[in-house]
Design a protein around this motif. Structure first.
Motif, PDB file in Angstrom:
ATOM      1  N   THR A 230       0.820  -1.213   0.000  1.00  0.00           N
ATOM      2  CA  THR A 230       0.000   0.000   0.000  1.00  0.00           C
ATOM      3  C   THR A 230       0.852   1.261   0.000  1.00  0.00           C
ATOM      4  O   THR A 230       0.418   2.287  -0.502  1.00  0.00           O
ATOM      5  N   ASN A 231       2.040   1.205   0.596  1.00  0.00           N
ATOM      6  CA  ASN A 231       2.903   2.385   0.522  1.00  0.00           C
ATOM      7  C   ASN A 231       4.247   2.032  -0.110  1.00  0.00           C
ATOM      8  O   ASN A 231       5.267   2.623   0.210  1.00  0.00           O
ATOM      9  N   GLY A 232       4.225   1.039  -0.975  1.00  0.00           N
ATOM     10  CA  GLY A 232       5.441   0.689  -1.689  1.00  0.00           C
ATOM     11  C   GLY A 232       6.311  -0.293  -0.931  1.00  0.00           C
ATOM     12  O   GLY A 232       7.353  -0.684  -1.414  1.00  0.00           O
ATOM     13  N   THR A 233       5.880  -0.714   0.232  1.00  0.00           N
ATOM     14  CA  THR A 233       6.627  -1.748   0.943  1.00  0.00           C
ATOM     15  C   THR A 233       5.846  -3.049   0.838  1.00  0.00           C
ATOM     16  O   THR A 233       4.650  -3.050   0.579  1.00  0.00           O
ATOM     17  N   GLY A 234       6.540  -4.161   1.018  1.00  0.00           N
ATOM     18  CA  GLY A 234       5.900  -5.439   0.738  1.00  0.00           C
ATOM     19  C   GLY A 234       5.521  -6.211   1.972  1.00  0.00           C
ATOM     20  O   GLY A 234       4.749  -5.752   2.804  1.00  0.00           O
ATOM     21  N   ALA A 236       6.925  -7.071   4.780  1.00  0.00           N
ATOM     22  CA  ALA A 236       7.174  -6.574   6.134  1.00  0.00           C
ATOM     23  C   ALA A 236       6.048  -5.633   6.558  1.00  0.00           C
ATOM     24  O   ALA A 236       5.533  -5.713   7.664  1.00  0.00           O
ATOM     25  N   GLU A 237       5.655  -4.787   5.621  1.00  0.00           N
ATOM     26  CA  GLU A 237       4.558  -3.851   5.889  1.00  0.00           C
ATOM     27  C   GLU A 237       3.283  -4.624   6.182  1.00  0.00           C
ATOM     28  O   GLU A 237       2.533  -4.321   7.088  1.00  0.00           O
ATOM     29  N   ARG A 238       3.060  -5.662   5.410  1.00  0.00           N
ATOM     30  CA  ARG A 238       1.857  -6.448   5.561  1.00  0.00           C
ATOM     31  C   ARG A 238       1.803  -7.070   6.948  1.00  0.00           C
ATOM     32  O   ARG A 238       0.778  -7.057   7.611  1.00  0.00           O
ATOM     33  N   ALA A 243      -2.504  -7.081  12.173  1.00  0.00           N
ATOM     34  CA  ALA A 243      -3.391  -7.062  13.332  1.00  0.00           C
ATOM     35  C   ALA A 243      -4.321  -5.847  13.286  1.00  0.00           C
ATOM     36  O   ALA A 243      -5.521  -5.961  13.501  1.00  0.00           O
ATOM     37  N   ARG A 244      -3.752  -4.702  12.927  1.00  0.00           N
ATOM     38  CA  ARG A 244      -4.538  -3.478  12.905  1.00  0.00           C
ATOM     39  C   ARG A 244      -5.635  -3.523  11.851  1.00  0.00           C
ATOM     40  O   ARG A 244      -6.728  -3.031  12.038  1.00  0.00           O
ATOM     41  N   SER A 245      -5.311  -4.097  10.702  1.00  0.00           N
ATOM     42  CA  SER A 245      -6.224  -4.037   9.565  1.00  0.00           C
ATOM     43  C   SER A 245      -7.212  -5.188   9.509  1.00  0.00           C
ATOM     44  O   SER A 245      -8.120  -5.164   8.699  1.00  0.00           O
TER      45      SER A 245
HETATM   46  C1  LIG Z   1       4.981   2.166   5.131  1.00  0.00           C
HETATM   47  O1  LIG Z   1       4.081   2.201   6.214  1.00  0.00           O
HETATM   48  C2  LIG Z   1       4.611   1.614   7.393  1.00  0.00           C
HETATM   49  C3  LIG Z   1       3.482   1.603   8.417  1.00  0.00           C
HETATM   50  O2  LIG Z   1       2.780   2.806   8.434  1.00  0.00           O
HETATM   51  C4  LIG Z   1       5.825   2.396   7.836  1.00  0.00           C
HETATM   52  O3  LIG Z   1       6.374   1.783   8.990  1.00  0.00           O
HETATM   53  C5  LIG Z   1       6.856   2.357   6.729  1.00  0.00           C
HETATM   54  O4  LIG Z   1       7.975   3.145   7.103  1.00  0.00           O
HETATM   55  C6  LIG Z   1       6.269   2.892   5.429  1.00  0.00           C
HETATM   56  N1  LIG Z   1       7.223   2.733   4.379  1.00  0.00           N
HETATM   57  C7  LIG Z   1       7.482   3.696   3.486  1.00  0.00           C
HETATM   58  C8  LIG Z   1       8.511   3.384   2.459  1.00  0.00           C
HETATM   59  O5  LIG Z   1       6.920   4.793   3.508  1.00  0.00           O
END
Ligand SMILES: *[C@@H]1O[C@H](CO)[C@@H](O)[C@H](O)[C@H]1NC(C)=O
Ligand SMILES: *[C@@H]1O[C@H](CO)[C@@H](O)[C@H](O)[C@H]1NC(C)=O
Ligand SMILES: *[C@@H]1O[C@H](CO)[C@@H](O)[C@H](O)[C@H]1NC(C)=O
Length: 268
Positions: A230-234, A236-238, A243-245
């Motif tokens: 969702t913010n370009g991370t894979g 690990a972000e998921r 839990a939150r989502s």
């Molecule tokens: C993506 O979101 C997560 C959780 O909000 C945050 O920890 C992480 O730093 C973000 N990554 C980027 C590349 O913005």
């Protein structure tokens, strides 16, 4: 939800392991057996979207991710597929589901697809009104219901839009379930849940298929648009947001670029 799925899977596995002959409901209810959770079940990591297994292989409006699902009766089945490309990023523009028709041609021989059914198409979008999160909108999702089929019969079919060059699939096949009756059962039912699109999903599916199930019950959780990248991370972000989502998950499956066999839920 995944926990419930896993527990069901374990119960099923245990029931099969405990008896030499598979239990039959014809003999009355059987006693459930529970086994302890395996500690070495591992940590399934999401595939990155650069992995060949999740690349889009279709071109133009060619159908991809074709699946066949059991409907309410052995005489009925759903054929579903995706056309077009999903979009992920800042400005996403949903595709018009009316662009491509939803048609299935089917019959009892590969060179005689004499029946035709039409269905519906839709797209879904996951839009985040938050700074830094990417939006998602799906490819076009087609669903067509075939009716009036013969039970326990092999059908050949192709799906797509016959009006657009290159927009019909190859011919595939599936077998309908046996007629409903007191002594009529599918031979084998596989139950699976929380498959994801991980480094372990292919081996899980291959293992299931090698046991030649007549029917697969997918109890839910494949993958979703609301957490992955969702913010370009894979992965690990998921994991961090799982839990939150969890309580906000849409019930719609993400139309990812998952590889499919082009064959349905049923054995050929
Ligand atoms: C993506 O979101 C997560 C959780 O909000 C945050 O920890 C992480 O730093 C973000 N990554 C980027 C590349 O913005
Ligand atoms: C995603 O869509 C929402 C709703 O339309 C919008 O408010 C948001 O700004 C969009 N996000 C990006 C990164 O453009
Ligand atoms: C899951 O996949 C990883 C990466 O391929 C592999 O190392 C691991 O053994 C697999 N786990 C299981 C339980 O098969």
């Amino acid at each position: 939800m995944w926990w419930g799925s896993l527990r069901l899977l374990l119960l099923l596995a245990a029931a099969v392991a405990a008896a030499a002959e598979p239990a039959s409901t014809l003999n009355g209810p059987s006693r459930p057996v529970t086994v302890a959770l395996r500690k070495d079940r591992g940590h399934a990591v999401d595939l990155p979207d650069t992995d060949p297994r999740v690349q889009r292989r279709a071109t133009g409006w060619a159908p991809e991710q074709i699946t066949v699902a059991l409907s309410a009766a052995p005489t009925s089945a759903w054929v579903s597929w995706i056309t077009g490309e999903f979009q992920m990023g800042g400005t996403v523009k949903p595709l018009n589901p009316g662009t491509v028709a939803s048609v299935v041609r089917y019959g009892l021989a590969a060179d005689s697809l004499v029946h035709e059914a039409t269905g519906d198409a839709l797209v879904y979008s996951q839009l985040y009104p938050f700074e830094g999160l990417q939006n998602y909108t799906s490819g076009i999702i087609h669903h067509v219901r075939l009716q009036g089929l013969e039970p326990a019969t092999k059908y050949y079919y192709q799906c797509g839009d016959p009006g657009i060059p290159g927009a019909m699939s190859a011919v595939h096949a599936f077998r309908t379930m046996p007629a409903v009756g007191p002594r009529s059962y599918p031979g084998r039912i596989a139950v699976v849940g929380d498959l994801g699109l991980t480094y372990n999903t292919t081996s899980t599916v291959d293992h299931m298929v090698s046991n030649r199930p007549d029917l697969v019950l997918l109890v839910g959780d494949v993958c979703y648009a609301n957490m992955y990248l969702t913010n370009g991370t894979g992965a690990a972000e998921r994991t961090a947001t799982r839990a939150r989502s969890a309580s906000r998950r849409p019930s719609t499956r993400r139309t990812s670029r998952a590889g499919t066999t082009g064959e349905g839920t049923w054995r050929r």
